[in-house]
Design a protein around this motif. Structure first.
Motif, PDB file in Angstrom:
ATOM      1  N   VAL A  49     -17.342  20.889 120.137  1.00 42.99           N
ATOM      2  CA  VAL A  49     -17.842  21.971 119.283  1.00 42.99           C
ATOM      3  C   VAL A  49     -18.633  22.969 120.123  1.00 42.99           C
ATOM      4  N   GLN A  50     -19.418  22.453 121.075  1.00 49.26           N
ATOM      5  CA  GLN A  50     -20.159  23.348 121.965  1.00 49.26           C
ATOM      6  C   GLN A  50     -19.221  24.201 122.820  1.00 49.26           C
ATOM      7  N   VAL A  51     -18.174  23.581 123.353  1.00 48.82           N
ATOM      8  CA  VAL A  51     -17.201  24.333 124.149  1.00 48.82           C
ATOM      9  C   VAL A  51     -16.508  25.378 123.274  1.00 48.82           C
ATOM     10  N   PHE A  52     -16.224  25.012 122.033  1.00 45.62           N
ATOM     11  CA  PHE A  52     -15.605  25.937 121.082  1.00 45.62           C
ATOM     12  C   PHE A  52     -16.504  27.144 120.836  1.00 45.62           C
ATOM     13  N   VAL A  53     -17.791  26.902 120.597  1.00 46.72           N
ATOM     14  CA  VAL A  53     -18.732  28.003 120.365  1.00 46.72           C
ATOM     15  C   VAL A  53     -18.843  28.883 121.612  1.00 46.72           C
ATOM     16  N   TYR A  54     -18.900  28.249 122.773  1.00 42.46           N
ATOM     17  CA  TYR A  54     -19.007  29.014 124.023  1.00 42.46           C
ATOM     18  C   TYR A  54     -17.771  29.889 124.235  1.00 42.46           C
ATOM     19  N   SER A  55     -16.594  29.332 123.970  1.00 40.70           N
ATOM     20  CA  SER A  55     -15.362  30.117 124.127  1.00 40.70           C
ATOM     21  C   SER A  55     -15.317  31.271 123.125  1.00 40.70           C
ATOM     22  N   LEU A  56     -15.878  31.065 121.923  1.00 39.90           N
ATOM     23  CA  LEU A  56     -15.967  32.161 120.950  1.00 39.90           C
ATOM     24  C   LEU A  56     -16.876  33.279 121.451  1.00 39.90           C
ATOM     25  N   LEU A  57     -17.986  32.895 122.082  1.00 38.84           N
ATOM     26  CA  LEU A  57     -18.897  33.905 122.624  1.00 38.84           C
ATOM     27  C   LEU A  57     -18.226  34.701 123.736  1.00 38.84           C
ATOM     28  N   LEU A  58     -17.483  34.010 124.608  1.00 33.84           N
ATOM     29  CA  LEU A  58     -16.764  34.709 125.673  1.00 33.84           C
ATOM     30  C   LEU A  58     -15.749  35.686 125.087  1.00 33.84           C
ATOM     31  N   TRP A  59     -15.053  35.235 124.039  1.00 31.47           N
ATOM     32  CA  TRP A  59     -14.079  36.118 123.399  1.00 31.47           C
ATOM     33  C   TRP A  59     -14.759  37.320 122.748  1.00 31.47           C
ATOM     34  N   SER A  60     -15.908  37.108 122.106  1.00 28.63           N
ATOM     35  CA  SER A  60     -16.600  38.211 121.422  1.00 28.63           C
ATOM     36  C   SER A  60     -17.062  39.276 122.420  1.00 28.63           C
ATOM     37  N   GLU A  61     -17.338  38.859 123.679  1.00 28.78           N
ATOM     38  CA  GLU A  61     -17.762  39.815 124.701  1.00 28.78           C
ATOM     39  C   GLU A  61     -16.575  40.593 125.272  1.00 28.78           C
ATOM     40  N   LYS A  62     -15.447  39.904 125.393  1.00 30.99           N
ATOM     41  CA  LYS A  62     -14.228  40.559 125.886  1.00 30.99           C
ATOM     42  C   LYS A  62     -13.061  40.055 125.036  1.00 30.99           C
ATOM     43  N   PRO A  90     -10.314  29.467 109.257  1.00 35.03           N
ATOM     44  CA  PRO A  90     -10.243  30.737 108.506  1.00 35.03           C
ATOM     45  C   PRO A  90     -11.409  31.682 108.809  1.00 35.03           C
ATOM     46  N   LEU A  91     -12.573  31.113 109.153  1.00 37.02           N
ATOM     47  CA  LEU A  91     -13.731  31.956 109.453  1.00 37.02           C
ATOM     48  C   LEU A  91     -13.548  32.728 110.752  1.00 37.02           C
ATOM     49  N   PHE A  92     -13.099  32.049 111.821  1.00 34.41           N
ATOM     50  CA  PHE A  92     -12.981  32.810 113.058  1.00 34.41           C
ATOM     51  C   PHE A  92     -11.753  33.727 113.040  1.00 34.41           C
ATOM     52  N   ILE A  93     -10.779  33.426 112.191  1.00 38.84           N
ATOM     53  CA  ILE A  93      -9.682  34.382 111.984  1.00 38.84           C
ATOM     54  C   ILE A  93     -10.197  35.602 111.219  1.00 38.84           C
ATOM     55  N   LEU A  94     -11.059  35.375 110.228  1.00 38.66           N
ATOM     56  CA  LEU A  94     -11.663  36.479 109.480  1.00 38.66           C
ATOM     57  C   LEU A  94     -12.522  37.346 110.395  1.00 38.66           C
ATOM     58  N   TRP A  95     -13.272  36.707 111.284  1.00 36.98           N
ATOM     59  CA  TRP A  95     -14.085  37.428 112.263  1.00 36.98           C
ATOM     60  C   TRP A  95     -13.199  38.314 113.135  1.00 36.98           C
ATOM     61  N   TRP A 274     -22.146  35.576 112.450  1.00 41.72           N
ATOM     62  CA  TRP A 274     -20.917  34.801 112.255  1.00 41.72           C
ATOM     63  C   TRP A 274     -21.136  33.329 112.595  1.00 41.72           C
ATOM     64  N   LEU A 275     -21.934  33.074 113.629  1.00 38.52           N
ATOM     65  CA  LEU A 275     -22.231  31.692 114.015  1.00 38.52           C
ATOM     66  C   LEU A 275     -22.996  30.969 112.916  1.00 38.52           C
ATOM     67  N   ILE A 276     -23.952  31.642 112.314  1.00 36.28           N
ATOM     68  CA  ILE A 276     -24.741  31.038 111.237  1.00 36.28           C
ATOM     69  C   ILE A 276     -23.868  30.755 110.026  1.00 36.28           C
ATOM     70  N   VAL A 277     -23.001  31.693 109.671  1.00 34.63           N
ATOM     71  CA  VAL A 277     -22.083  31.469 108.539  1.00 34.63           C
ATOM     72  C   VAL A 277     -21.196  30.259 108.805  1.00 34.63           C
ATOM     73  N   GLY A 278     -20.709  30.132 110.038  1.00 32.84           N
ATOM     74  CA  GLY A 278     -19.890  28.975 110.387  1.00 32.84           C
ATOM     75  C   GLY A 278     -20.649  27.670 110.263  1.00 32.84           C
ATOM     76  N   MET A 279     -21.914  27.653 110.669  1.00 31.09           N
ATOM     77  CA  MET A 279     -22.745  26.452 110.551  1.00 31.09           C
ATOM     78  C   MET A 279     -22.951  26.071 109.089  1.00 31.09           C
ATOM     79  N   LEU A 280     -23.228  27.076 108.249  1.00 33.83           N
ATOM     80  CA  LEU A 280     -23.437  26.814 106.825  1.00 33.83           C
ATOM     81  C   LEU A 280     -22.165  26.268 106.181  1.00 33.83           C
TER      82      LEU A 280
END
Length: 315
Positions: A49-62, A90-95, A274-280
């Motif tokens: 899950v941590q690697v997933f969140v980190y990869s999402l952050l990398l994607w959000s930057e580029k 569905p959340l990260f697809i919506l993002w 988006w991260l907070i919504v995913g946690m909730l």
């Protein structure tokens, strides 16, 4: 590895200093120390899950389709340990769709990358289940049973027990025998899971008030300063181990500071929102099943990150 990724995620959100604070807390957090020594899937799932969140952050930057492919692959690998992570897809697809709302072609390429990423992880396991076991199970066949464990007349929302006479000592052959007896035919593992999941849904329809009460109870224990035991008595084990007995960095402290961090940084970065919504959302999905401390473990590194942001801001 979990400590390293806690640092990496925090550093991308708020710099090196806050990353060190988060990594330090994660390295001594009692439940991490305890569950790391257990032969359970939960420490591995927490790391993924941590690697997933980190990869999402990398994607959000580029935001490229290649990085989104990596996000999907890591999500698929995490789903092989705990399929509940698929609820956030569905959340990260919506993002992604919101990010590229003015570029339909980019949305299409990212959706294709998502499909490919999940196909080469979850899809391979699904194909194996279909080809070898002749059972169309996506990943694992315990979802329906776990849903029933958390939603039946004798459920307390926290225990992995079934109605008597099974109680806490039930086995797979027991629940398979009951399902086959009730249906009058031999069942595959996926069909056994579907049988128990159907019973849980019927129970919810008959007793919606009781279901709501159990769900609210599980939501409370998701954020309560109480460690709910499952495979081991956490309190007894903590008393026996010196490294845990004198360790007072409890969930209550971390979660309280995390709430402060959320309020401080909610408007600062849309990525954080988006991260907070995913946690909730993940917390709510978990609350539909039965709950214990190891099931909330994947979110604790993220609580630690927000707690570290709060500590840095307040000092």
């Amino acid at each position: 590895c979990l400590v390293v990724f806690t640092y990496l995620i925090t550093r991308r959100l708020s710099g090196h200093k806050v990353g060190i604070i988060a990594a330090t807390i994660a390295s001594v957090y009692p439940m991490f120390l305890m569950f790391e020594a257990e032969l359970l899937l939960d420490p591995l799932f927490t790391l993924l899950v941590q690697v997933f969140v980190y990869s999402l952050l990398l994607w959000s930057e580029k935001p490229t389709w290649g990085r989104f492919l990596v996000v999907s692959i890591v999500c698929g690998l995490a789903a092989l340990t705990r399929p509940t992570i698929l609820a956030v897809v569905p959340l990260f697809i919506l993002w992604m769709t919101w990010k590229f709302r003015r570029s339909p072609a980019t949305i299409f390429t990212h959706l294709a990358a998502c499909v490919v990423g999940l196909a080469i992880t979850v899809g391979v396991v699904f194909y194996r289940n279909l080809a070898v076991a002749d059972d169309p199970v996506l990943v694992a066949s315990q979802g329906g049973l776990n849903f029933y464990i958390g939603n039946n007349d004798s459920a307390d929302g926290l225990s992995a027990s079934l109605p008597e006479p099974l109680g806490h000592n039930w086995r797979i052959q027991d629940i398979t025998f009951i399902a086959e007896r009730e249906t009058g035919r031999t069942l595959k593992p996926g069909e056994v899971s579907a049988y128990w999941g159907g019973r849980a849904i019927d129970w919810i329809i008959d007793r919606p008030g009781r279901f709501l009460g159990l769900t609210l109870k599980r939501l409370w224990f998701s954020i309560a300063n109480i460690e709910v035991s499952n495979n081991r008595l956490i309190a007894a084990l903590s008393e026996r181990l010196t490294i845990l007995r004198y360790n007072h960095i409890g969930f209550g402290v971390v979660f309280t500071l995390a709430v402060v961090g959320v309020f401080i940084f909610w408007r600062k970065f849309h990525t954080v929102r988006w991260l907070i919504v995913g946690m909730l959302w993940f917390t709510l999905v978990n609350a539909f099943f039965f709950l214990n401390s190891r099931f909330r473990l994947p979110l604790i590194p993220l609580y630690i990150i927000f707690a570290s942001l709060a500590l840095d801001y307040l000092t």
